[in-house]
Scaffold this active site. Structure first.
Site, PDB file in Angstrom:
ATOM      1  N   LYS A 175       2.312  24.723  -3.589  1.00  0.00           N
ATOM      2  CA  LYS A 175       1.019  24.131  -3.246  1.00  0.00           C
ATOM      3  C   LYS A 175       1.121  22.614  -3.351  1.00  0.00           C
ATOM      4  CE  LYS A 175      -1.419  28.253  -4.830  1.00  0.00           C
ATOM      5  NZ  LYS A 175      -2.334  28.847  -5.827  1.00  0.00           N
ATOM      6  N   ASP A 191       0.200  38.287 -12.168  1.00  0.00           N
ATOM      7  CA  ASP A 191      -0.751  37.411 -11.496  1.00  0.00           C
ATOM      8  C   ASP A 191      -2.185  37.688 -11.936  1.00  0.00           C
ATOM      9  OD1 ASP A 191      -1.402  35.393  -9.537  1.00  0.00           O
ATOM     10  OD2 ASP A 191      -2.202  37.011  -8.306  1.00  0.00           O
ATOM     11  N   LYS A 207       5.039  38.813  -2.633  1.00  0.00           N
ATOM     12  CA  LYS A 207       3.712  38.573  -3.196  1.00  0.00           C
ATOM     13  C   LYS A 207       2.753  39.669  -2.755  1.00  0.00           C
ATOM     14  CE  LYS A 207       2.614  34.473  -4.239  1.00  0.00           C
ATOM     15  NZ  LYS A 207       2.089  33.092  -4.259  1.00  0.00           N
ATOM     16  N   GLU A 210       5.547  39.804  -7.349  1.00  0.00           N
ATOM     17  CA  GLU A 210       4.240  39.575  -7.969  1.00  0.00           C
ATOM     18  C   GLU A 210       3.509  40.909  -8.129  1.00  0.00           C
ATOM     19  OE1 GLU A 210       1.486  36.412  -6.378  1.00  0.00           O
ATOM     20  OE2 GLU A 210       0.356  38.183  -5.801  1.00  0.00           O
ATOM     21  N   ARG A 255       0.815  -1.214   0.000  1.00  0.00           N
ATOM     22  CA  ARG A 255       0.000   0.000   0.000  1.00  0.00           C
ATOM     23  C   ARG A 255       0.849   1.264   0.000  1.00  0.00           C
ATOM     24  NH1 ARG A 255      -3.201   1.654  -2.717  1.00  0.00           N
ATOM     25  NH2 ARG A 255      -4.153  -0.400  -2.523  1.00  0.00           N
TER      26      ARG A 255
END
Length: 293
Positions: free
Chosen positions: A133, A220, A165, A199, A98
């Site tokens: 992410k 962005d 950002k 950004e 597994r």
């Protein structure tokens, strides 16, 4: 290539989670002397990733298990293809099954999705890259899977680059700080080997960011026309990255604007695990059939 010790760390953690006090089923049901042969079989087409992971999972459970990985990382395969074969103590094979499947299915799913994005922008010169992410604890494996699918990696962690950002800029501007000045001051504090990326979400931010010395400017959530205008405005003075809302329907048009890099969070946060199975090979007197483990 992911370092072997990093693979071992992740696999050991997964094995401990899956069988913290041993495999109760295997130890009570399967004879200690029993051996088995099993094939890792593709149930659907895709791109393979995780050769070392498969080998490590079985080897760490029982070094007596022989593992033959038949596909290389990055190989494309069809449904029904045998990607690896294992042979040895049956208890060990069933205990490692597994964990090996979970990780290789995840990695191959990321590689397969990445390859679709890479194919969609072929010929444009744009690079498909990942983001942070990722699944907590699995970043190194998912980053490898992106590379196996033909993509590239963005920064690995917050420690690897200065990347200002929208929330960073919001804090600065709320305090009345001039953006170009803030970026120049940050540049002075940065190690000389570090990269500065900023950004922006409006075209009028581009010139102050360039004045601040940005190496890369991320556009962005820009519309296609604005992406094209941003590329023209930057005019080679920085690397141009497009990000935000990228999908397989839009990525080719984004690449055609002339951006250098397209970052796609979906490569890791939305990749579906590929359907792979471990089938025990049952040797019959006149034939060989498979039974799902």
């Amino acid at each position: 290539m992911t370092e072997p010790r990093e693979i071992e760390r992740i696999v050991l953690m997964a094995l401990d989670e899956d069988a913290p006090w041993g495999d109760l089923t295997g130890e009570t049901l399967i004879p200690a002397a029993a051996t088995a042969t099993a094939d890792l079989v593709a149930r659907e087409p895709g791109v393979f990733s995780g050769a070392r992971v498969v080998d490590t999972a079985f080897r760490l459970v029982d070094p007596a298990i022989a593992v033959e990985v038949l596909a290389a990382d990055g190989d494309r395969f069809a449904a029904g293809d045998v990607l690896a074969r294992v042979h040895g103590p049956a208890r060990g094979i069933l205990r490692a099954e597994r964990v090996a499947l979970n990780l290789v299915q995840r990695m191959s799913g990321v590689a397969t999705l990445t390859a679709r994005y890479v194919d969609a922008v072929a010929g444009t010169g744009a690079r498909i890259v990942d983001t942070r992410k990722t699944t907590p604890g699995l970043r190194s494996l998912e980053r490898q899977a992106v590379r196996d699918g033909g993509g590239r990696n963005h920064r690995r962690s917050l420690s690897d680059a200065v990347m200002a950002k929208d929330n960073h800029l919001a804090v600065l501007t709320a305090g009345g700080t001039d953006l170009a000045t803030a970026l120049r001051e940050a540049r002075e504090r940065m190690p000389h080997t570090a990269h500065l990326e900023v950004e922006v979400d409006r075209l009028d931010q581009v010139e102050p960011v360039l004045a601040g010395g940005a190496d890369t400017i991320m556009l962005d959530n820009f519309r296609i026309d604005d992406l094209r205008a941003g590329v023209e405005l930057i005019a080679g003075r920085a690397i141009v990255e497009a990000s935000g809302g990228v999908n397989l329907d839009s990525v080719a048009a984004i690449a055609a604007t002339g951006v250098d890099v397209i970052s796609v969070g979906a490569l890791t946060h939305s990749a579906r695990a590929l359907d792979l199975g471990l089938d025990v090979v049952i040797e019959a007197p006149d034939d060989a059939t498979r039974g799902s483990a």
